[in-house]
Design an enzyme around this catalytic site. Structure first.
Site, PDB file in Angstrom:
ATOM      1  N   HIS A  63       0.828  -1.208   0.000  1.00 34.88           N
ATOM      2  CA  HIS A  63       0.000   0.000   0.000  1.00 34.88           C
ATOM      3  C   HIS A  63       0.861   1.257   0.000  1.00 34.88           C
ATOM      4  O   HIS A  63       0.488   2.268  -0.602  1.00 34.88           O
ATOM      5  CB  HIS A  63      -0.925   0.003   1.220  1.00 34.88           C
ATOM      6  CG  HIS A  63      -2.182  -0.781   1.006  1.00 34.88           C
ATOM      7  ND1 HIS A  63      -3.443  -0.252   1.191  1.00 34.88           N
ATOM      8  CD2 HIS A  63      -2.379  -2.066   0.607  1.00 34.88           C
ATOM      9  CE1 HIS A  63      -4.358  -1.171   0.914  1.00 34.88           C
ATOM     10  NE2 HIS A  63      -3.734  -2.287   0.569  1.00 34.88           N
ATOM     11  N   HIS A 190      -1.570 -13.095  -1.206  1.00 35.16           N
ATOM     12  CA  HIS A 190      -2.893 -13.383  -0.655  1.00 35.16           C
ATOM     13  C   HIS A 190      -2.962 -14.785  -0.048  1.00 35.16           C
ATOM     14  O   HIS A 190      -4.008 -15.186   0.464  1.00 35.16           O
ATOM     15  CB  HIS A 190      -3.972 -13.236  -1.734  1.00 35.16           C
ATOM     16  CG  HIS A 190      -4.297 -11.814  -2.050  1.00 35.16           C
ATOM     17  ND1 HIS A 190      -5.263 -11.456  -2.969  1.00 35.16           N
ATOM     18  CD2 HIS A 190      -3.802 -10.647  -1.562  1.00 35.16           C
ATOM     19  CE1 HIS A 190      -5.326 -10.129  -3.041  1.00 35.16           C
ATOM     20  NE2 HIS A 190      -4.449  -9.629  -2.198  1.00 35.16           N
TER      21      HIS A 190
END
Length: 329
Positions: A63, A190
Protein backbone atom coordinates in the site's frame (compact mmCIF):
# COMPACT_ATOMS: atom_id res chain seq x y z
CA UNK A 1 39.91 3.79 0.00
CA UNK A 2 36.66 2.52 1.56
CA UNK A 3 35.75 6.06 2.60
CA UNK A 4 36.29 7.34 -0.93
CA UNK A 5 34.20 4.54 -2.37
CA UNK A 6 31.44 5.29 0.11
CA UNK A 7 31.46 8.99 -0.74
CA UNK A 8 31.44 8.25 -4.44
CA UNK A 9 28.47 5.95 -4.02
CA UNK A 10 26.60 8.55 -2.03
CA UNK A 11 27.22 11.20 -4.70
CA UNK A 12 25.98 8.87 -7.41
CA UNK A 13 22.81 8.12 -5.48
CA UNK A 14 22.15 11.81 -4.96
CA UNK A 15 22.54 12.59 -8.64
CA UNK A 16 20.62 9.68 -10.11
CA UNK A 17 17.23 10.80 -8.82
CA UNK A 18 14.12 8.74 -9.48
CA UNK A 19 14.14 5.52 -11.43
CA UNK A 20 15.45 2.00 -11.12
CA UNK A 21 19.06 1.27 -10.33
CA UNK A 22 19.41 3.91 -7.66
CA UNK A 23 19.17 1.53 -4.73
CA UNK A 24 21.94 -0.83 -3.72
CA UNK A 25 22.39 -3.82 -1.48
CA UNK A 26 24.45 -3.13 1.62
CA UNK A 27 23.78 0.61 1.49
CA UNK A 28 24.30 0.94 5.25
CA UNK A 29 27.33 -1.34 5.37
CA UNK A 30 29.53 1.27 7.03
CA UNK A 31 26.94 3.50 8.71
CA UNK A 32 24.76 0.80 10.33
CA UNK A 33 26.41 -2.59 9.72
CA UNK A 34 24.03 -4.54 11.98
CA UNK A 35 20.89 -3.05 10.44
CA UNK A 36 19.38 -6.22 9.00
CA UNK A 37 19.94 -8.21 12.19
CA UNK A 38 18.35 -5.42 14.27
CA UNK A 39 15.26 -5.26 12.07
CA UNK A 40 14.97 -9.02 11.86
CA UNK A 41 15.04 -9.33 15.65
CA UNK A 42 12.37 -6.65 16.08
CA UNK A 43 10.14 -8.30 13.47
CA UNK A 44 10.63 -11.74 15.00
CA UNK A 45 9.73 -10.44 18.46
CA UNK A 46 6.58 -8.83 17.07
CA UNK A 47 5.66 -12.03 15.23
CA UNK A 48 5.87 -13.99 18.50
CA UNK A 49 3.27 -11.61 19.91
CA UNK A 50 0.84 -12.04 16.98
CA UNK A 51 0.74 -13.74 13.59
CA UNK A 52 -1.07 -10.70 12.17
CA UNK A 53 2.38 -9.08 12.07
CA UNK A 54 3.14 -11.05 8.91
CA UNK A 55 0.27 -10.20 6.56
CA UNK A 56 -0.12 -6.71 8.03
CA UNK A 57 3.49 -5.73 7.36
CA UNK A 58 3.54 -7.22 3.86
CA UNK A 59 0.30 -5.43 2.93
CA UNK A 60 1.56 -2.18 4.43
CA UNK A 61 4.60 -2.28 2.13
CA UNK A 62 2.41 -2.78 -0.94
CA UNK A 63 0.00 0.00 0.00
CA UNK A 64 2.89 2.37 0.66
CA UNK A 65 4.68 1.74 -2.63
CA UNK A 66 1.59 2.01 -4.86
CA UNK A 67 0.54 5.50 -3.78
CA UNK A 68 3.52 7.88 -3.79
CA UNK A 69 6.25 5.29 -4.05
CA UNK A 70 8.11 3.29 -1.40
CA UNK A 71 8.70 6.28 0.86
CA UNK A 72 6.94 5.40 4.14
CA UNK A 73 4.30 8.08 3.49
CA UNK A 74 1.64 5.61 4.66
CA UNK A 75 3.15 5.70 8.16
CA UNK A 76 2.50 9.40 8.77
CA UNK A 77 -0.14 10.15 11.40
CA UNK A 78 -2.44 13.18 11.15
CA UNK A 79 -4.43 14.73 14.00
CA UNK A 80 -7.02 15.77 11.41
CA UNK A 81 -7.34 12.41 9.70
CA UNK A 82 -5.99 13.73 6.41
CA UNK A 83 -2.86 11.62 5.97
CA UNK A 84 -2.46 8.75 3.53
CA UNK A 85 -3.24 6.11 6.17
CA UNK A 86 -6.62 7.78 6.78
CA UNK A 87 -7.87 7.22 3.23
CA UNK A 88 -10.81 4.83 2.86
CA UNK A 89 -8.71 2.21 1.07
CA UNK A 90 -6.18 2.19 3.92
CA UNK A 91 -8.54 2.02 6.89
CA UNK A 92 -8.40 -1.77 6.85
CA UNK A 93 -4.61 -1.83 7.26
CA UNK A 94 -3.95 -3.69 10.51
CA UNK A 95 -2.22 -1.73 13.25
CA UNK A 96 0.29 -4.51 13.80
CA UNK A 97 1.98 -3.64 10.52
CA UNK A 98 2.54 -0.06 11.63
CA UNK A 99 3.67 -1.20 15.07
CA UNK A 100 6.20 -3.58 13.53
CA UNK A 101 7.93 -0.73 11.71
CA UNK A 102 7.76 1.56 14.75
CA UNK A 103 9.39 -1.08 16.97
CA UNK A 104 12.05 -1.83 14.38
CA UNK A 105 12.78 1.89 13.93
CA UNK A 106 13.18 2.34 17.69
CA UNK A 107 15.64 -0.55 17.80
CA UNK A 108 17.61 0.83 14.85
CA UNK A 109 17.69 4.37 16.27
CA UNK A 110 19.17 3.03 19.51
CA UNK A 111 22.25 1.88 17.59
CA UNK A 112 22.29 4.03 14.46
CA UNK A 113 20.51 7.33 15.19
CA UNK A 114 19.24 9.37 12.22
CA UNK A 115 20.85 7.05 9.68
CA UNK A 116 18.24 4.60 8.37
CA UNK A 117 14.98 5.67 6.71
CA UNK A 118 11.60 4.31 7.75
CA UNK A 119 11.08 3.39 4.09
CA UNK A 120 14.11 1.07 4.16
CA UNK A 121 13.03 -0.43 7.48
CA UNK A 122 9.60 -1.20 6.02
CA UNK A 123 11.20 -2.82 2.97
CA UNK A 124 13.40 -5.01 5.18
CA UNK A 125 10.48 -5.90 7.45
CA UNK A 126 8.38 -6.94 4.44
CA UNK A 127 11.12 -9.36 3.41
CA UNK A 128 11.53 -10.65 6.95
CA UNK A 129 7.84 -11.48 7.44
CA UNK A 130 7.84 -13.48 4.20
CA UNK A 131 10.75 -15.53 5.53
CA UNK A 132 9.08 -15.99 8.93
CA UNK A 133 6.04 -17.43 7.16
CA UNK A 134 8.19 -19.97 5.32
CA UNK A 135 8.73 -18.00 2.13
CA UNK A 136 11.95 -17.27 0.24
CA UNK A 137 14.64 -14.96 1.53
CA UNK A 138 16.18 -12.35 -0.75
CA UNK A 139 18.55 -9.40 -0.68
CA UNK A 140 16.82 -6.05 -0.21
CA UNK A 141 18.09 -3.02 -2.08
CA UNK A 142 18.41 0.01 0.19
CA UNK A 143 19.00 3.74 0.05
CA UNK A 144 15.45 5.09 0.15
CA UNK A 145 14.61 8.40 1.78
CA UNK A 146 11.37 9.06 3.59
CA UNK A 147 8.81 11.08 1.67
CA UNK A 148 7.74 14.61 2.56
CA UNK A 149 4.10 14.30 1.54
CA UNK A 150 1.27 12.18 2.94
CA UNK A 151 -2.21 13.00 1.66
CA UNK A 152 -5.35 10.89 1.83
CA UNK A 153 -6.48 12.46 -1.44
CA UNK A 154 -3.63 10.76 -3.30
CA UNK A 155 -4.76 7.23 -2.49
CA UNK A 156 -7.96 6.93 -4.53
CA UNK A 157 -7.37 5.22 -7.85
CA UNK A 158 -3.89 4.01 -6.96
CA UNK A 159 -4.70 0.70 -5.29
CA UNK A 160 -6.31 -2.34 -6.94
CA UNK A 161 -9.92 -3.07 -6.02
CA UNK A 162 -11.34 -6.55 -5.33
CA UNK A 163 -13.65 -6.41 -8.34
CA UNK A 164 -10.93 -5.54 -10.91
CA UNK A 165 -10.62 -7.56 -14.10
CA UNK A 166 -7.31 -8.50 -15.70
CA UNK A 167 -7.08 -5.39 -17.87
CA UNK A 168 -7.64 -3.12 -14.87
CA UNK A 169 -5.07 -4.98 -12.81
CA UNK A 170 -2.50 -4.83 -15.58
CA UNK A 171 -3.10 -1.12 -16.13
CA UNK A 172 -2.58 -0.31 -12.47
CA UNK A 173 0.56 -2.38 -12.13
CA UNK A 174 1.91 -1.05 -15.41
CA UNK A 175 1.76 2.48 -13.99
CA UNK A 176 4.36 1.27 -11.51
CA UNK A 177 6.58 -0.42 -14.11
CA UNK A 178 5.34 -3.85 -13.09
CA UNK A 179 4.34 -6.48 -15.65
CA UNK A 180 1.48 -8.95 -15.70
CA UNK A 181 3.89 -11.60 -14.42
CA UNK A 182 4.82 -9.30 -11.52
CA UNK A 183 1.15 -8.71 -10.78
CA UNK A 184 0.35 -12.41 -10.67
CA UNK A 185 3.39 -13.18 -8.53
CA UNK A 186 2.68 -10.37 -6.05
CA UNK A 187 -0.96 -11.48 -5.85
CA UNK A 188 0.44 -14.65 -4.30
CA UNK A 189 0.82 -12.66 -1.08
CA UNK A 190 -2.89 -13.38 -0.65
CA UNK A 191 -1.80 -16.78 0.61
CA UNK A 192 -1.42 -14.90 3.92
CA UNK A 193 -3.80 -12.76 5.91
CA UNK A 194 -7.50 -12.12 5.93
CA UNK A 195 -10.22 -9.97 4.43
CA UNK A 196 -13.39 -8.41 5.79
CA UNK A 197 -16.72 -9.81 4.64
CA UNK A 198 -17.86 -6.60 2.98
CA UNK A 199 -15.00 -6.81 0.48
CA UNK A 200 -16.46 -9.87 -1.25
CA UNK A 201 -20.08 -10.17 -0.03
CA UNK A 202 -21.37 -9.13 -3.46
CA UNK A 203 -20.09 -12.43 -4.86
CA UNK A 204 -22.28 -14.32 -2.40
CA UNK A 205 -25.56 -12.41 -2.34
CA UNK A 206 -25.89 -9.91 -5.18
CA UNK A 207 -23.66 -10.99 -8.05
CA UNK A 208 -26.36 -10.68 -10.72
CA UNK A 209 -30.16 -10.83 -11.04
CA UNK A 210 -29.97 -14.32 -12.49
CA UNK A 211 -27.29 -15.64 -10.16
CA UNK A 212 -26.97 -14.15 -6.65
CA UNK A 213 -23.82 -16.25 -6.10
CA UNK A 214 -20.90 -15.82 -8.47
CA UNK A 215 -20.98 -19.01 -10.59
CA UNK A 216 -17.20 -19.05 -10.90
CA UNK A 217 -16.92 -19.78 -7.18
CA UNK A 218 -16.48 -23.38 -6.14
CA UNK A 219 -19.94 -24.29 -4.68
CA UNK A 220 -18.46 -25.77 -1.50
CA UNK A 221 -16.24 -22.74 -1.05
CA UNK A 222 -19.21 -20.39 -1.61
CA UNK A 223 -21.15 -22.28 1.07
CA UNK A 224 -18.19 -21.98 3.44
CA UNK A 225 -17.97 -18.24 2.81
CA UNK A 226 -21.70 -17.74 3.36
CA UNK A 227 -21.49 -19.57 6.67
CA UNK A 228 -18.60 -17.35 7.75
CA UNK A 229 -20.22 -14.19 6.38
CA UNK A 230 -24.03 -14.38 6.64
CA UNK A 231 -25.98 -11.73 4.74
CA UNK A 232 -26.06 -8.37 6.55
CA UNK A 233 -23.39 -9.58 8.99
CA UNK A 234 -21.02 -7.16 10.69
CA UNK A 235 -18.79 -6.10 7.76
CA UNK A 236 -15.73 -6.03 10.00
CA UNK A 237 -15.80 -9.81 10.46
CA UNK A 238 -12.78 -11.25 8.71
CA UNK A 239 -11.87 -14.62 7.21
CA UNK A 240 -8.65 -16.10 5.86
CA UNK A 241 -7.91 -15.34 2.23
CA UNK A 242 -6.29 -18.75 1.86
CA UNK A 243 -8.66 -21.42 3.26
CA UNK A 244 -5.98 -24.11 3.11
CA UNK A 245 -2.70 -22.83 4.64
CA UNK A 246 -3.48 -19.27 5.82
CA UNK A 247 -0.37 -18.90 7.97
CA UNK A 248 2.16 -20.31 5.53
CA UNK A 249 3.76 -18.54 2.59
CA UNK A 250 3.38 -21.11 -0.18
CA UNK A 251 1.80 -21.59 -3.60
CA UNK A 252 -1.57 -22.73 -2.21
CA UNK A 253 -3.10 -19.45 -3.44
CA UNK A 254 -2.68 -20.58 -7.05
CA UNK A 255 -3.97 -24.07 -6.33
CA UNK A 256 -7.01 -22.41 -4.80
CA UNK A 257 -7.55 -20.35 -7.95
CA UNK A 258 -7.49 -23.46 -10.11
CA UNK A 259 -10.07 -25.00 -7.77
CA UNK A 260 -12.39 -21.98 -7.95
CA UNK A 261 -11.45 -20.74 -4.50
CA UNK A 262 -10.25 -17.24 -5.22
CA UNK A 263 -11.74 -14.92 -2.61
CA UNK A 264 -11.92 -11.76 -4.73
CA UNK A 265 -13.02 -11.34 -8.32
CA UNK A 266 -9.53 -9.91 -8.89
CA UNK A 267 -8.10 -13.23 -7.69
CA UNK A 268 -10.51 -15.43 -9.62
CA UNK A 269 -9.90 -13.61 -12.88
CA UNK A 270 -6.24 -14.61 -12.91
CA UNK A 271 -7.26 -18.20 -13.63
CA UNK A 272 -10.43 -17.52 -15.60
CA UNK A 273 -8.80 -15.17 -18.11
CA UNK A 274 -6.90 -17.16 -20.74
CA UNK A 275 -4.22 -14.46 -20.92
CA UNK A 276 -3.08 -15.20 -17.37
CA UNK A 277 -4.26 -18.76 -16.81
CA UNK A 278 -1.03 -20.49 -17.86
CA UNK A 279 1.01 -18.51 -15.33
CA UNK A 280 -1.40 -19.44 -12.53
CA UNK A 281 -1.21 -23.11 -13.51
CA UNK A 282 2.58 -22.96 -13.59
CA UNK A 283 2.76 -21.37 -10.12
CA UNK A 284 0.24 -23.92 -8.81
CA UNK A 285 2.43 -26.75 -10.06
CA UNK A 286 5.83 -25.27 -9.25
CA UNK A 287 6.57 -23.67 -5.87
CA UNK A 288 10.09 -22.94 -7.10
CA UNK A 289 8.85 -20.93 -10.08
CA UNK A 290 6.47 -18.97 -7.87
CA UNK A 291 9.12 -18.21 -5.27
CA UNK A 292 11.59 -17.06 -7.91
CA UNK A 293 9.00 -14.82 -9.58
CA UNK A 294 7.87 -13.41 -6.22
CA UNK A 295 11.43 -12.46 -5.25
CA UNK A 296 12.02 -10.73 -8.58
CA UNK A 297 8.72 -8.86 -8.33
CA UNK A 298 9.25 -7.82 -4.71
CA UNK A 299 12.60 -6.30 -5.61
CA UNK A 300 10.96 -4.44 -8.51
CA UNK A 301 8.12 -3.29 -6.25
CA UNK A 302 10.69 -1.92 -3.83
CA UNK A 303 12.02 0.45 -6.51
CA UNK A 304 8.68 2.10 -7.25
CA UNK A 305 8.80 5.87 -6.88
CA UNK A 306 11.67 5.85 -4.40
CA UNK A 307 13.27 9.07 -3.17
CA UNK A 308 17.03 9.24 -2.76
CA UNK A 309 19.63 11.84 -1.88
CA UNK A 310 18.00 15.19 -1.21
CA UNK A 311 14.56 14.12 -2.39
CA UNK A 312 13.44 13.15 1.09
CA UNK A 313 14.59 12.85 4.69
CA UNK A 314 15.52 10.34 7.35
CA UNK A 315 12.64 10.59 9.79
CA UNK A 316 13.41 10.40 13.47
CA UNK A 317 9.85 9.23 14.09
CA UNK A 318 8.20 7.18 11.36
CA UNK A 319 4.80 8.68 12.08
CA UNK A 320 5.87 12.33 11.74
CA UNK A 321 7.89 14.51 9.40
CA UNK A 322 11.05 15.98 10.90
CA UNK A 323 10.04 19.55 10.03
CA UNK A 324 7.31 21.44 11.81
CA UNK A 325 5.50 21.91 8.49
CA UNK A 326 3.14 18.99 8.05
CA UNK A 327 2.69 18.15 4.37
CA UNK A 328 -0.80 16.81 4.88
CA UNK A 329 -3.93 18.09 3.19
Amino acid sequence: MEVRRGLALLMILMVVGKGEGQLVEGFYGSTCPNLEAIVQQAVTTKRIQTFVTIPATLRLFFHDCFVTGCDASVLIASPNGEAEKDAKDNLSLAGDGFDTVVKAKEAVEAQCPSVVSCADILALAARDVVVLAGGPSFAVELGRRDGLVSQASLVAGNLPEPEFDLAQLNAMFSKNNLTQLDMIALSGAHTLGFSHCDRFANRLYSFSPSSPVDPTLNPDYAKQLKEACPQNVDPSIAIDMDPVTPQTFDNAYYKNLVAGKGLFTSDDVLFIDSASQSTVINFANSPADFNAAFVTSMRKLGRVGVKTGRQGEIRRDCSAFNSLRQNIS
